[in-house]
Design an enzyme around this catalytic site. Structure first.
Site, short mmCIF file in Angstrom:
data_model
loop_
_atom_site.label_atom_id
_atom_site.label_comp_id
_atom_site.label_asym_id
_atom_site.label_seq_id
_atom_site.Cartn_x
_atom_site.Cartn_y
_atom_site.Cartn_z
N THR A 127 9.64 -3.15 9.05
CA THR A 127 10.40 -1.88 8.96
C THR A 127 10.49 -1.35 7.54
O THR A 127 11.36 -0.54 7.24
CB THR A 127 11.82 -2.05 9.53
OG1 THR A 127 12.53 -3.02 8.74
CG2 THR A 127 11.79 -2.51 10.98
N TYR A 148 15.10 -2.41 1.58
CA TYR A 148 14.39 -1.32 2.24
C TYR A 148 15.30 -0.10 2.38
O TYR A 148 16.23 -0.09 3.20
CB TYR A 148 13.90 -1.74 3.62
CG TYR A 148 12.89 -2.87 3.62
CD1 TYR A 148 12.29 -3.32 2.45
CD2 TYR A 148 12.54 -3.49 4.81
CE1 TYR A 148 11.37 -4.35 2.47
CE2 TYR A 148 11.60 -4.53 4.84
CZ TYR A 148 11.03 -4.96 3.67
OH TYR A 148 10.12 -5.99 3.69
N ARG A 178 -9.85 -1.40 -1.12
CA ARG A 178 -10.85 -0.34 -0.94
C ARG A 178 -12.04 -0.87 -0.12
O ARG A 178 -12.53 -1.96 -0.34
CB ARG A 178 -11.33 0.15 -2.30
CG ARG A 178 -12.35 1.29 -2.22
CD ARG A 178 -12.70 1.81 -3.59
NE ARG A 178 -11.54 2.41 -4.26
CZ ARG A 178 -11.60 2.93 -5.49
NH1 ARG A 178 -12.72 2.89 -6.18
NH2 ARG A 178 -10.52 3.48 -6.03
#
Length: 299
Positions: free
Chosen positions: A36, A70, A219
């Site tokens: 979350t 968070y 990447r």
């Protein structure tokens, strides 16, 4: 999205309940939970995020990971809303800031998290990363919270091999239930020495960012020709393939984030992908296992 057929829900839930990851106290957890991080900050997305979490629980991804960091509590508040009425059906994990992990502050931080989550206990409480507080003091604080019934068990996050060895050397350090670390196909450093150490002590890994933040952390990961070819073979997305790879051995719990119901379903369906040894070898040829000690990747 269209309401899922009940048979589909049961099929996914059944698959996630098979071959669970076992904590050292015997607690069985699904190989896939719900992260979350970055959820709960945008009020316009709140209802969709709550529906997504609840759908994830219905599908069997009943482990929900959050932290006081968070959104400075916003994630915990949203999770608290999402689990109303289903608290006993979920396994709640939250994390304490390092500067709050000492004897004088950990109880207060835990109480604040419990209040935001609207519950009387956490199923698992983690030290978010190592700070200046001695690990021995954090262990003592965690053990007090267990004795008081505020948390059922505790663990750590972002601790590398040397830190884990130190932790395990302390009295009751072996009560640590998990080490939550960054782990995905493009970041395999933990496989050199941390993962073997954790396996030896029967401490499962909880893998955050198993999708490498939609590939942004490495990447070329999502567009890799081998990743795309194997995904095509199974008629799945590269992201689903990454999840299947992450949980392939049964002692890793992946906690991908999903802020939409469609994404939740996609994540859950990755449980059906059974990679062959040839698949795993082909992926390793593109993204090799670490052959030397590497610094722990942290986001």
């Amino acid at each position: 999205m269209a309401i899922m057929d009940e048979n589909e829900i049961v099929k996914i839930r059944s698959a996630l309940s098979r071959q669970p990851v076992l904590l050292s106290d015997g607690t069985a957890l699904p190989r896939m939970g719900q992260g979350t991080w970055l959820i709960g900050d945008d009020s316009s997305k709140r209802n969709e995020e709550i529906r997504s979490i609840r759908l994830g629980v219905e599908l069997g991804m009943n482990l929900i990971d959050t932290a006081e960091m968070y959104g400075e509590g916003n994630s915990e508040l949203l999770v608290g809303e999402a689990i109303k009425g289903i608290r006993d059906d979920v396994f709640i994990v939250s994390k304490v800031y390092p500067h709050n992990a000492g004897i004088n502050r950990i109880a207060k931080s835990c109480e604040a998290s419990l209040k935001r989550l609207g519950t009387d206990r956490l199923d698992l409480y983690l030290l978010h990363w190592r700070g200046s507080i001695p690990l021995s003091e954090t262990i003592e604080g965690m053990e007090r919270l267990v004795q008081e019934g505020k948390i059922a068990r505790w663990g750590v996050s972002n601790l590398d091999t040397a830190d884990m060895k130190e932790l395990l050397s302390y009295d009751k350090g072996a009560h640590c239930m998990t080490d939550q670390v960054l782990y995905h196909l493009g970041s395999r450093g933990i496989e050199y020495d941390l993962l073997p150490l954790l396996k030896k002590h029967k401490i499962p890994v909880m893998a955050y960012c198993p999708l490498a933040q939609a590939g942004s952390l490495r990447r070329g990961l999502i567009d890799n020709k081998t990743v795309k070819a194997i995904a095509l073979k199974y008629n799945v997305t590269p992201y689903q393939l990454l999840l299947a790879w992450c949980i392939r051995e049964g002692d890793v719990i992946a906690i991908p984030k999903a802020s939409s119901e469609e994404h939740v379903v996609d994540n859950a369906q990755a449980i059906f992908i059974e990679l062959t040894e040839k698949d795993i070898e082909s992926l390793a040829a593109e993204f090799p296992k670490a052959s030397r000690k590497m610094a722990l990747d942290i986001v």
